[in-house]
Write a protein that holds these residues in place. Sequence first.
Motif, mmCIF file in Angstrom:
data_model
loop_
_atom_site.group_PDB
_atom_site.id
_atom_site.type_symbol
_atom_site.label_atom_id
_atom_site.label_comp_id
_atom_site.label_asym_id
_atom_site.label_seq_id
_atom_site.Cartn_x
_atom_site.Cartn_y
_atom_site.Cartn_z
ATOM 1 N N GLY A 1 16.416 4.781 0.878
ATOM 2 C CA GLY A 1 16.818 3.459 1.381
ATOM 3 C C GLY A 1 15.777 2.391 1.110
ATOM 4 O O GLY A 1 14.880 2.576 0.302
ATOM 5 N N SER A 2 15.921 1.287 1.809
ATOM 6 C CA SER A 2 15.043 0.148 1.553
ATOM 7 C C SER A 2 13.707 0.308 2.275
ATOM 8 O O SER A 2 13.654 0.438 3.512
ATOM 9 C CB SER A 2 15.733 -1.136 2.025
ATOM 10 O OG SER A 2 14.772 -2.107 2.367
ATOM 11 N N LEU A 3 12.625 0.293 1.492
ATOM 12 C CA LEU A 3 11.286 0.428 2.090
ATOM 13 C C LEU A 3 11.017 -0.724 3.047
ATOM 14 O O LEU A 3 10.505 -0.530 4.151
ATOM 15 C CB LEU A 3 10.230 0.468 0.969
ATOM 16 C CG LEU A 3 8.783 0.593 1.446
ATOM 17 C CD1 LEU A 3 8.553 1.922 2.168
ATOM 18 C CD2 LEU A 3 7.810 0.467 0.278
ATOM 19 N N GLU A 4 11.412 -1.924 2.623
ATOM 20 C CA GLU A 4 11.135 -3.084 3.466
ATOM 21 C C GLU A 4 11.831 -2.971 4.826
ATOM 22 O O GLU A 4 11.256 -3.255 5.865
ATOM 23 C CB GLU A 4 11.543 -4.382 2.763
ATOM 24 C CG GLU A 4 11.331 -5.542 3.711
ATOM 25 C CD GLU A 4 11.254 -6.910 3.096
ATOM 26 O OE1 GLU A 4 11.550 -7.038 1.891
ATOM 27 O OE2 GLU A 4 10.894 -7.843 3.844
ATOM 28 N N GLU A 5 13.083 -2.510 4.794
ATOM 29 C CA GLU A 5 13.818 -2.367 6.061
ATOM 30 C C GLU A 5 13.173 -1.318 6.951
ATOM 31 O O GLU A 5 13.060 -1.487 8.162
ATOM 32 C CB GLU A 5 15.279 -1.965 5.796
ATOM 33 C CG GLU A 5 16.154 -3.160 5.502
ATOM 34 C CD GLU A 5 17.557 -2.763 5.043
ATOM 35 O OE1 GLU A 5 17.998 -1.635 5.365
ATOM 36 O OE2 GLU A 5 18.183 -3.591 4.355
ATOM 37 N N ARG B 1 0.804 -1.232 0.000
ATOM 38 C CA ARG B 1 0.000 0.000 0.000
ATOM 39 C C ARG B 1 0.833 1.276 0.000
ATOM 40 O O ARG B 1 0.397 2.290 -0.523
ATOM 41 C CB ARG B 1 -0.913 0.014 1.242
ATOM 42 C CG ARG B 1 -1.930 -1.110 1.228
ATOM 43 C CD ARG B 1 -3.237 -0.635 1.846
ATOM 44 N NE ARG B 1 -4.139 -1.745 2.032
ATOM 45 C CZ ARG B 1 -4.608 -2.134 3.215
ATOM 46 N NH1 ARG B 1 -4.280 -1.472 4.301
ATOM 47 N NH2 ARG B 1 -5.433 -3.147 3.300
ATOM 48 N N VAL B 2 2.008 1.239 0.632
ATOM 49 C CA VAL B 2 2.760 2.498 0.747
ATOM 50 C C VAL B 2 3.872 2.635 -0.292
ATOM 51 O O VAL B 2 4.505 3.682 -0.367
ATOM 52 C CB VAL B 2 3.357 2.701 2.169
ATOM 53 C CG1 VAL B 2 2.277 2.714 3.224
ATOM 54 C CG2 VAL B 2 4.411 1.647 2.474
ATOM 55 N N SER B 3 4.087 1.597 -1.093
ATOM 56 C CA SER B 3 5.219 1.697 -2.029
ATOM 57 C C SER B 3 4.915 2.764 -3.084
ATOM 58 O O SER B 3 3.792 2.868 -3.576
ATOM 59 C CB SER B 3 5.572 0.346 -2.648
ATOM 60 O OG SER B 3 4.614 0.022 -3.601
ATOM 61 N N GLY B 4 5.902 3.571 -3.356
ATOM 62 C CA GLY B 4 5.734 4.650 -4.324
ATOM 63 C C GLY B 4 5.192 5.932 -3.696
ATOM 64 O O GLY B 4 5.103 6.967 -4.350
ATOM 65 N N ASP B 5 4.847 5.882 -2.411
ATOM 66 C CA ASP B 5 4.304 7.058 -1.733
ATOM 67 C C ASP B 5 5.438 8.029 -1.369
ATOM 68 O O ASP B 5 6.408 7.634 -0.736
ATOM 69 C CB ASP B 5 3.598 6.576 -0.458
ATOM 70 C CG ASP B 5 2.953 7.703 0.318
ATOM 71 O OD1 ASP B 5 3.266 8.876 0.045
ATOM 72 O OD2 ASP B 5 2.142 7.406 1.186
ATOM 73 N N VAL B 6 5.299 9.269 -1.781
ATOM 74 C CA VAL B 6 6.359 10.241 -1.468
ATOM 75 C C VAL B 6 5.964 11.171 -0.330
ATOM 76 O O VAL B 6 6.719 12.065 0.049
ATOM 77 C CB VAL B 6 6.735 11.090 -2.713
ATOM 78 C CG1 VAL B 6 7.344 10.213 -3.789
ATOM 79 C CG2 VAL B 6 5.523 11.836 -3.260
ATOM 80 N N ASN B 7 4.787 10.957 0.235
ATOM 81 C CA ASN B 7 4.285 11.898 1.248
ATOM 82 C C ASN B 7 4.510 11.456 2.694
ATOM 83 O O ASN B 7 4.048 12.107 3.614
ATOM 84 C CB ASN B 7 2.787 12.136 1.034
ATOM 85 C CG ASN B 7 2.551 12.890 -0.260
ATOM 86 O OD1 ASN B 7 3.275 13.843 -0.558
ATOM 87 N ND2 ASN B 7 1.578 12.444 -1.042
ATOM 88 N N ARG B 8 5.191 10.338 2.867
ATOM 89 C CA ARG B 8 5.430 9.870 4.233
ATOM 90 C C ARG B 8 6.930 9.940 4.507
ATOM 91 O O ARG B 8 7.682 9.040 4.120
ATOM 92 C CB ARG B 8 4.879 8.468 4.413
ATOM 93 C CG ARG B 8 3.337 8.446 4.412
ATOM 94 C CD ARG B 8 2.818 7.051 4.562
ATOM 95 N NE ARG B 8 1.407 6.990 4.896
ATOM 96 C CZ ARG B 8 0.461 6.504 4.071
ATOM 97 N NH1 ARG B 8 0.780 6.088 2.872
ATOM 98 N NH2 ARG B 8 -0.795 6.455 4.479
ATOM 99 N N PRO B 9 7.357 11.000 5.191
ATOM 100 C CA PRO B 9 8.798 11.256 5.339
ATOM 101 C C PRO B 9 9.574 10.104 5.972
ATOM 102 O O PRO B 9 10.738 9.884 5.624
ATOM 103 C CB PRO B 9 8.858 12.512 6.229
ATOM 104 C CG PRO B 9 7.470 12.817 6.661
ATOM 105 C CD PRO B 9 6.531 12.062 5.799
ATOM 106 N N LEU B 10 8.943 9.350 6.861
ATOM 107 C CA LEU B 10 9.699 8.295 7.542
ATOM 108 C C LEU B 10 9.996 7.102 6.632
ATOM 109 O O LEU B 10 10.771 6.230 7.004
ATOM 110 C CB LEU B 10 8.953 7.817 8.794
ATOM 111 C CG LEU B 10 8.816 8.863 9.900
ATOM 112 C CD1 LEU B 10 8.059 8.285 11.084
ATOM 113 C CD2 LEU B 10 10.193 9.345 10.365
ATOM 114 N N LEU B 11 9.375 7.086 5.455
ATOM 115 C CA LEU B 11 9.588 5.941 4.556
ATOM 116 C C LEU B 11 10.429 6.293 3.338
ATOM 117 O O LEU B 11 10.596 5.473 2.435
ATOM 118 C CB LEU B 11 8.231 5.373 4.102
ATOM 119 C CG LEU B 11 7.302 4.895 5.212
ATOM 120 C CD1 LEU B 11 6.004 4.356 4.623
ATOM 121 C CD2 LEU B 11 7.963 3.830 6.078
ATOM 122 N N GLN B 12 10.953 7.514 3.307
ATOM 123 C CA GLN B 12 11.708 7.938 2.112
ATOM 124 C C GLN B 12 13.175 7.507 2.186
ATOM 125 O O GLN B 12 13.760 7.477 3.271
ATOM 126 C CB GLN B 12 11.633 9.467 1.942
ATOM 127 C CG GLN B 12 10.218 10.028 1.865
ATOM 128 C CD GLN B 12 9.316 9.278 0.898
ATOM 129 O OE1 GLN B 12 9.627 9.145 -0.278
ATOM 130 N NE2 GLN B 12 8.195 8.769 1.389
#
Length: 167
Positions: free
Chosen positions: A124-128, A111-122
Amino acid sequence: MKNVVLMGFMGAGKTTVGKMLAGAEHYQFIDTDEQIEKEQNRKISDIFDQDGEEAFRQMETDYLRKLEAEQRPFVLSIGGGMPVREENRELLRKLGIVVYLEASKETIIQRVSGDVNRPLLQGGSLEEKVTALMNAREAVYLETAHAVLNTDGDTAETVIKKIKDLL
Ligand code: S3P
């Protein structure tokens, strides 16, 4: 129905489900991220960039305190990090029935992959990032929740039905 507080990790469906549930119950729908963006007149990603995460966390606490005075019934969708502060956990449980919308790591990543609006997920590795944050938060979500709902594979309608069955 009492006020409902929807809690869960980013991408758990709090906003989608919250809007629909509020509509069906003729409750107002309140989303803490949206309210903070409105008050600040800037995006969450800009608040993180310009003022840092701690300043955002303080805005979250300040907003919850304001909500204590709200008279009209509401369904509240909170930012995924809201329950990390102990004082927020207490406030949330006072505001309404706190429902933890639980979803697997796989569902969240989808659901969150490709999302640029969530600063904590920007970066590096999304999975990590998702794994580390989920591991760090699971206990606080469980500590805060009045009820836990697994939502993997559910449509929003099914989740709403499950919430209504709880109330
Ligand atoms: C955050 C979740 C976001 C938003 C901010 C921080 C978090 O809200 O508050 O990007 O720390 O989990 P959503 O859970 O609505 O994505």
